[in-house]
Design a protein around this motif. Structure first.
Motif, short mmCIF file in Angstrom:
data_model
loop_
_atom_site.label_atom_id
_atom_site.label_comp_id
_atom_site.label_asym_id
_atom_site.label_seq_id
_atom_site.Cartn_x
_atom_site.Cartn_y
_atom_site.Cartn_z
N ARG A 306 11.18 6.43 -4.22
CA ARG A 306 10.50 7.70 -3.92
C ARG A 306 10.18 8.47 -5.20
NH1 ARG A 306 12.75 12.59 -0.16
NH2 ARG A 306 13.65 13.24 -2.13
N GLN A 307 11.08 8.42 -6.18
CA GLN A 307 10.79 9.07 -7.45
C GLN A 307 9.61 8.40 -8.15
OE1 GLN A 307 12.78 11.87 -6.53
NE2 GLN A 307 12.37 11.98 -8.72
N ARG A 308 9.50 7.10 -8.02
CA ARG A 308 8.34 6.39 -8.57
C ARG A 308 7.05 6.83 -7.89
NH1 ARG A 308 8.48 0.11 -8.95
NH2 ARG A 308 6.45 0.64 -9.79
N GLU A 309 7.13 7.07 -6.60
CA GLU A 309 5.95 7.54 -5.89
C GLU A 309 5.53 8.91 -6.40
OE1 GLU A 309 6.45 5.31 -1.56
OE2 GLU A 309 6.98 7.42 -1.76
N LEU A 310 6.48 9.79 -6.64
CA LEU A 310 6.14 11.10 -7.18
C LEU A 310 5.51 10.97 -8.57
CD1 LEU A 310 9.31 13.11 -6.08
CD2 LEU A 310 7.00 13.35 -5.17
N ARG A 311 6.02 10.05 -9.37
CA ARG A 311 5.43 9.84 -10.69
C ARG A 311 4.00 9.30 -10.56
NH1 ARG A 311 9.22 7.07 -12.63
NH2 ARG A 311 8.37 4.95 -12.50
N THR A 312 3.76 8.45 -9.58
CA THR A 312 2.41 7.94 -9.33
C THR A 312 1.46 9.09 -9.00
OG1 THR A 312 3.24 5.80 -8.58
CG2 THR A 312 1.03 6.44 -7.86
N VAL A 313 1.92 10.05 -8.20
CA VAL A 313 1.09 11.21 -7.86
C VAL A 313 0.71 11.97 -9.13
CG1 VAL A 313 1.08 13.44 -6.67
CG2 VAL A 313 2.01 11.42 -5.53
N ARG A 314 1.67 12.20 -10.01
CA ARG A 314 1.39 12.95 -11.24
C ARG A 314 0.44 12.20 -12.16
NH1 ARG A 314 7.07 13.97 -10.77
NH2 ARG A 314 7.53 12.29 -12.25
N GLU A 315 0.50 10.87 -12.14
CA GLU A 315 -0.31 10.08 -13.07
C GLU A 315 -1.71 9.79 -12.56
OE1 GLU A 315 2.05 6.62 -13.60
OE2 GLU A 315 3.46 7.56 -15.01
N GLU A 316 -1.90 9.76 -11.23
CA GLU A 316 -3.20 9.34 -10.69
C GLU A 316 -4.14 10.50 -10.37
OE1 GLU A 316 -4.28 6.40 -10.60
OE2 GLU A 316 -2.44 5.27 -11.01
N LEU A 317 -3.64 11.73 -10.27
CA LEU A 317 -4.49 12.84 -9.87
C LEU A 317 -5.28 13.50 -11.00
CD1 LEU A 317 -2.35 14.64 -7.14
CD2 LEU A 317 -4.28 13.08 -6.84
N PRO A 318 -4.91 13.40 -12.29
CA PRO A 318 -5.70 14.07 -13.33
C PRO A 318 -7.19 13.80 -13.33
CG PRO A 318 -3.60 13.40 -14.25
CD PRO A 318 -3.65 12.84 -12.84
N PRO A 319 -7.70 12.59 -12.99
CA PRO A 319 -9.17 12.43 -12.93
C PRO A 319 -9.84 13.40 -11.97
CG PRO A 319 -8.11 10.29 -12.94
CD PRO A 319 -7.02 11.29 -12.80
N TYR A 320 -9.16 13.80 -10.90
CA TYR A 320 -9.73 14.76 -9.97
C TYR A 320 -9.67 16.18 -10.51
CZ TYR A 320 -9.39 10.69 -6.98
OH TYR A 320 -9.53 9.42 -6.47
#
Length: 455
Positions: A306-320
């Protein structure tokens, strides 16, 4: 006439494979047969589960009697809300739809339990007839037949959701939650049977109080090991979760890992059922040496995932953020469970329950968007990536007026600060520059007529 909101430009899309043309179709459009229509599948599934529920109800009531069934039902239901809440808590980053959990529980409680009762009874009787040794047949049925039958029956629910609800099955956490809820339903029905039979035994022997068979059964199955069945089946769920993370071309991995998880679930189930044959303290030895450590290890694995999923959210949203869909603070806020909670509370405090619900929906859509882009960047998003991305972005934009200030506040409230040294003034702290101050909600609601469901 209301005009649609001005949408920002779409970010650059990751490369995706070309959309395959429909085979056997006219003009690329497939016309499904009547048995392939969605309502037919739903009707067939509901009918199957309803019939299974009626049959299993009749079988359990026949074995336990009406009084035993009612007592078993009342005691077996006690751990269910706690287990469901625990699995729902694990799924808070990207909550799956409740319909999937309802199906999983119903399948475990009705279809899987019915398959297990019928198959186990038939196999045990056949072994007793073939060997002329009923006691060894019961032992063999509990340690060999039951784990294979029960884990296969529960795994069928995971397989069905993996195949037909693929958009909701994106990783290990989804596999764990679906498997755990399915096993919770199965254990619920099984506990009714065991507790009901124990109550019937007490009625015949006059047992009562702490020394009764019912109390002992309740202590072992509900107090000591309510997580036993979920723990077994979660191994299968992890296998399917790893398969969901695999690429479309990794056929061997997508097949071998779920099968390996199922075999591990059967092995642990067999060890648990066979603990009674290991001597006077065999049950406690298996419980302390295997079950408790395995439960702790799997709990750690799920929380780490679950912590990895939260890190994925932080890493994938900057393009938006760069494209104007999100504010600079949102990737950080959406990647923190504490910040997400603060955003919902802030919206509730200033605009009410309706705004809180809109912010929660915004968080869920943004998380799905991050996972979708993550899968696309790794070549696993599928041909409908652009359509799904645009749909998620439109849902975000419909709620951005309420969600942006709430998430901005949450980011400022939880953002790390950095120390600095100013000559002549000493040390001090200042907010991180990635999260500048933004206008927050005024004292009075600014959007009294806001509709989070507007088109």
């Amino acid at each position: 006439m209301a005009t649609s909101p001005p949408y920002p430009a779409y970010p650059a899309h990751p490369p995706r494979p070309p959309r395959p043309s429909g085979s056997g179709s006219v003009g690329g459009t497939r016309h499904p047969h009547w048995w392939q229509r969605t309502w037919v599948r739903y009707a067939a599934l509901i009918t199957l589960l309803a019939l299974s529920g009626l049959v299993i109800l009749a079988l359990v009531r026949e074995q336990t009697g009406t009084d035993g069934f009612l007592v078993g039902l009342g005691l077996a239901v006690l751990p269910v809300p706690l287990l469901i809440a625990a699995f729902r808590w694990l799924d808070r980053v990207e909550p799956g739809p409740w319909r999937n959990l309802l199906f999983s529980f119903a399948w475990g409680a009705c279809a899987a339990a019915l398959i297990a009762i019928v198959a186990n009874s038939f196999a045990t009787r056949w072994i007793a007839t073939a060997t002329a040794d009923p006691s060894s047949a019961d032992t063999l049925g509990a340690t060999v037949i039951a784990p294979v039958v029960e884990e296969s029956a529960k795994a069928a629910a995971i397989l069905l959701l993996f195949l037909f609800r693929r958009a909701d099955f994106t990783g290990i956490v989804d596999g764990v939650v679906i498997a755990g809820v399915t096993a919770t339903g199965f254990a619920f029905t099984e506990n009714i049977l065991y507790l009901g039979n124990a109550f019937g035994t007490d009625q015949l022997t006059g047992g009562s109080g702490i020394a009764s068979v019912t109390a002992a059964t309740f202590f072992v199955r509900v107090i000591m090991s309510p997580f036993a069945h979920p723990l077994f089946t979660v191994l299968t769920g992890i296998g399917f979760g790893i398969a969901a993370l695999s690429g479309e071309r990794q056929t061997l991995r997508r097949t071998a890992v779920p099968v390996s998880g199922l075999l591990l679930a059967m092995g642990m189930h067999a060890l648990w059922n066979g603990s009674a044959t290991f001597g006077e303290f065999g049950f406690l030895a298996v419980y302390g040496a295997f079950m408790v450590p395995a439960f702790g290890l799997l709990t750690w694995l799920v929380i780490w995932t679950r912590q990895r999923e939260l890190r994925t959210v932080r890493e994938e949203l900057p393009p938006y953020v760069a494209a104007g869909w999100l504010t600079p603070a949102e990737p950080y806020a959406l990647g923190s469970m504490r910040a997400r909670r603060l955003a919902r509370e802030y919206a509730d405090r200033h605009l009410g329950k309706r705004a809180k619900r809109a912010v929660a929906q915004y968080e869920a859509y943004a998380t799905s968007l991050a996972f979708l882009r993550h899968r696309a960047r790794r070549g696993r998003a599928g041909a409908d990536f652009v359509v799904r991305e645009q749909a998620l972005l439109h849902e975000l934009w419909a709620r951005h007026e309420v969600a942006h200030p709430a998430l901005q506040y949450a980011a400022r409230a939880t953002t790390p600060v950095r120390a600095y040294y100013a000559p002549g003034y000493g040390y001090g702290i200042q907010p991180h520059p990635a999260y500048p101050a933004q206008p927050l909600y005024p004292a009075q609601p600014l959007y009294p007529a806001y509709n989070p469901y507007r088109s």
